[in-house]
Design a protein around this motif. Structure first.
Motif, mmCIF file in Angstrom:
data_model
loop_
_atom_site.group_PDB
_atom_site.id
_atom_site.type_symbol
_atom_site.label_atom_id
_atom_site.label_comp_id
_atom_site.label_asym_id
_atom_site.label_seq_id
_atom_site.Cartn_x
_atom_site.Cartn_y
_atom_site.Cartn_z
ATOM 1 N N THR A 1 -9.750 -23.540 -4.252
ATOM 2 C CA THR A 1 -9.567 -22.071 -5.040
ATOM 3 C C THR A 1 -9.112 -21.924 -5.926
ATOM 4 O O THR A 1 -8.465 -22.263 -6.174
ATOM 5 N N VAL A 2 -10.445 -22.223 -7.226
ATOM 6 C CA VAL A 2 -10.150 -21.885 -8.689
ATOM 7 C C VAL A 2 -10.318 -20.865 -9.270
ATOM 8 O O VAL A 2 -12.200 -20.958 -9.000
ATOM 9 N N HIS A 3 -10.017 -19.780 -9.425
ATOM 10 C CA HIS A 3 -10.554 -18.057 -9.968
ATOM 11 C C HIS A 3 -10.709 -18.186 -11.307
ATOM 12 O O HIS A 3 -12.516 -17.553 -11.288
ATOM 13 N N ASP A 4 -10.010 -19.322 -11.849
ATOM 14 C CA ASP A 4 -10.582 -18.627 -13.757
ATOM 15 C C ASP A 4 -10.261 -19.116 -13.884
ATOM 16 O O ASP A 4 -9.251 -20.598 -13.649
ATOM 17 N N LEU A 5 -10.631 -20.021 -15.684
ATOM 18 C CA LEU A 5 -9.188 -20.778 -16.254
ATOM 19 C C LEU A 5 -8.938 -19.433 -17.425
ATOM 20 O O LEU A 5 -8.645 -20.495 -18.520
ATOM 21 N N ALA A 6 -8.466 -18.950 -17.429
ATOM 22 C CA ALA A 6 -7.091 -18.580 -18.206
ATOM 23 C C ALA A 6 -6.466 -19.027 -18.430
ATOM 24 O O ALA A 6 -6.231 -18.854 -19.765
ATOM 25 N N TYR A 7 -5.728 -20.116 -17.866
ATOM 26 C CA TYR A 7 -4.638 -20.898 -18.214
ATOM 27 C C TYR A 7 -4.465 -22.198 -19.393
ATOM 28 O O TYR A 7 -4.248 -22.064 -20.085
ATOM 29 N N LEU A 8 -5.919 -21.852 -19.803
ATOM 30 C CA LEU A 8 -7.118 -22.847 -20.699
ATOM 31 C C LEU A 8 -7.732 -21.908 -21.711
ATOM 32 O O LEU A 8 -7.031 -21.875 -23.246
ATOM 33 N N ARG A 9 -7.965 -21.050 -21.655
ATOM 34 C CA ARG A 9 -9.138 -20.373 -22.305
ATOM 35 C C ARG A 9 -8.241 -19.335 -22.818
ATOM 36 O O ARG A 9 -8.210 -18.842 -24.342
ATOM 37 N N PHE A 10 -8.071 -18.927 -22.727
ATOM 38 C CA PHE A 10 -6.672 -17.860 -23.040
ATOM 39 C C PHE A 10 -4.786 -17.351 -22.578
ATOM 40 O O PHE A 10 -4.491 -16.759 -21.794
ATOM 41 N N PRO A 11 -4.272 -19.051 -22.880
ATOM 42 C CA PRO A 11 -3.066 -19.179 -22.686
ATOM 43 C C PRO A 11 -2.032 -17.751 -23.096
ATOM 44 O O PRO A 11 -1.136 -18.007 -22.430
ATOM 45 N N GLU A 12 -2.853 -17.163 -23.743
ATOM 46 C CA GLU A 12 -1.321 -16.432 -24.967
ATOM 47 C C GLU A 12 -1.524 -15.271 -23.755
ATOM 48 O O GLU A 12 -0.596 -14.221 -23.552
ATOM 49 N N THR A 13 -3.272 -15.645 -22.625
ATOM 50 C CA THR A 13 -2.035 -14.006 -22.019
ATOM 51 C C THR A 13 -1.829 -14.542 -20.136
ATOM 52 O O THR A 13 -1.732 -13.165 -19.742
ATOM 53 N N VAL A 14 -1.149 -15.396 -19.992
ATOM 54 C CA VAL A 14 -0.762 -15.689 -19.126
ATOM 55 C C VAL A 14 0.528 -16.087 -18.759
ATOM 56 O O VAL A 14 1.133 -16.203 -20.204
ATOM 57 N N ASP A 15 1.712 -15.881 -17.788
ATOM 58 C CA ASP A 15 3.302 -16.117 -18.164
ATOM 59 C C ASP A 15 3.195 -17.666 -17.907
ATOM 60 O O ASP A 15 2.121 -18.842 -17.340
ATOM 61 N N SER A 16 4.803 -18.158 -18.252
ATOM 62 C CA SER A 16 4.982 -19.195 -17.802
ATOM 63 C C SER A 16 4.775 -19.817 -16.414
ATOM 64 O O SER A 16 4.241 -20.797 -16.652
ATOM 65 N N GLN A 17 4.706 -19.705 -15.778
ATOM 66 C CA GLN A 17 4.290 -19.706 -14.554
ATOM 67 C C GLN A 17 2.522 -20.926 -13.817
ATOM 68 O O GLN A 17 2.104 -22.001 -13.895
ATOM 69 N N VAL A 18 1.831 -19.528 -15.059
ATOM 70 C CA VAL A 18 0.566 -19.566 -14.938
ATOM 71 C C VAL A 18 0.518 -21.193 -15.991
ATOM 72 O O VAL A 18 -0.591 -21.843 -15.687
ATOM 73 N N LEU A 19 0.513 -21.238 -16.696
ATOM 74 C CA LEU A 19 0.725 -22.449 -17.914
ATOM 75 C C LEU A 19 0.556 -23.801 -17.174
ATOM 76 O O LEU A 19 -0.123 -24.692 -17.488
ATOM 77 N N ARG A 20 1.423 -23.167 -16.308
ATOM 78 C CA ARG A 20 1.691 -24.526 -15.258
ATOM 79 C C ARG A 20 0.612 -25.557 -14.072
ATOM 80 O O ARG A 20 0.506 -26.757 -13.961
#
Length: 305
Positions: free
Chosen positions: A172-191
């Motif tokens: 399940t992929v809930h959103d693409l915030a890790y690509l669209r808004f990388p400044e809003t997620v932490d290092s774990q999500v950036l992975r």
């Protein structure tokens, strides 16, 4: 239960990693990232029969019942949105005829699942994600069956699908915030920029919670839409009997009679600065606009005020 006839694959000089920029393919080993999904058909793993392998043997379930394992890590500690999602999925499965007895797989050595779903059982082994994820990226090893035992299907409800030996994978992929808004997620999500493409390549089926996310996912990774199932988030039955807070409780919490409510982790990707500015503007335009109440645990980077 059947699988699609083909499975997504990436192609490119370094096919394991996608571009962080939508629609781009960057060549070269050090930045070798590709968004393209290989259209060549690849046999899908069957969802109804587990193969014989060296993983621990489990008692055979009744005929027609799938051996299911899930990533239960989001059920540890205080439940996030994904934890609530997984709780709802498992509750829904438990109500089905011939319901599977899910194996709860924990990618953490700490904690235990409080009030595990009826009929579920823990996986025989657990290993931290921080140990496994680098190996999954570099060597595509170990397969998740080494933790779960023999299974037919593994559902990864939180973006990351481990390598599989015989089982079919669902992610399940809930959103693409890790690509669209990388400044809003932490290092774990950036992975997820590296881990999600691997998950899509391994999956027999991909689940999104909205058509909008499906469209974004297919455009970003050039994924065949026929492989994606849109399954919107449900509403817990407890909401059907919810009642307003009574006066003693409201006074104890210091709440006014009328208020606007935000519920969620207090962290950048929730857009709280925008909400606060919009609310302040609305109050200036109309003093009768109720006050704004924020409810939820502190996330990361929550000094947004």
């Amino acid at each position: 239960m059947t699988t699609p006839q083909s499975r997504p694959r990436f192609h490119g000089p370094d096919s394991r990693v996608p571009s962080t920029s939508p629609g781009r393919s960057i060549r070269g080993r050090s930045a070798g990232r590709a968004n393209d999904l290989d259209r060549r058909p690849r046999p899908a793993r069957p969802l109804t029969q587990a193969g014989n392998d060296s993983t621990p043997a489990d008692p055979d379930p009744p005929a027609g019942v799938v051996r299911l394992a899930v990533d239960a890590t989001p059920l540890l500690g205080q439940r996030s949105g994904v934890g609530r999602y997984l709780e709802g999925v498992l509750g829904g499965l438990a109500g089905l005829p011939d319901a599977p007895e899910p194996v709860l797989t924990l990618f953490s050595l700490r904690g235990r699942v409080a009030a595990p779903p009826a009929g579920s059982r823990p996986a025989p082994r657990r290993v931290p994600a921080r140990v496994l994820q680098p190996m999954w990226r570099r060597w595509h090893f170990p397969p998740v069956e080494l933790l779960t035992g023999r299974i037919d299907v593994f559902h990864a409800g939180n973006f990351v699908l481990p390598p599989l030996r015989r089982a079919a994978g669902v992610v399940t992929v809930h959103d693409l915030a890790y690509l669209r808004f990388p400044e809003t997620v932490d290092s774990q999500v950036l992975r997820y920029r590296d881990l999600v493409p691997d998950a899509l390549r391994r999956a027999a089926a991909v689940v999104t919670v909205s058509a909008a996310v499906r469209d974004e996912l297919c455009a970003q990774y050039r994924l065949d839409p026929s492989l994606v199932v849109v399954a919107p988030n449900g509403v817990d039955p407890s909401w059907l009997t919810a009642t307003p807070v009574d006066t003693p409780a409201r006074l104890r919490l210091g709440l006014p009679v009328r208020y606007l409510l935000f519920v969620g982790n207090v962290e950048p990707r929730k857009g709280l600065p925008t909400l606060a500015r919009a609310h302040a503007a609305a109050r200036r335009a109309d003093p009768d606009v109720p006050p704004l109440v924020l409810v939820g645990p502190a996330g990361w980077g929550d000094a947004w005020q």
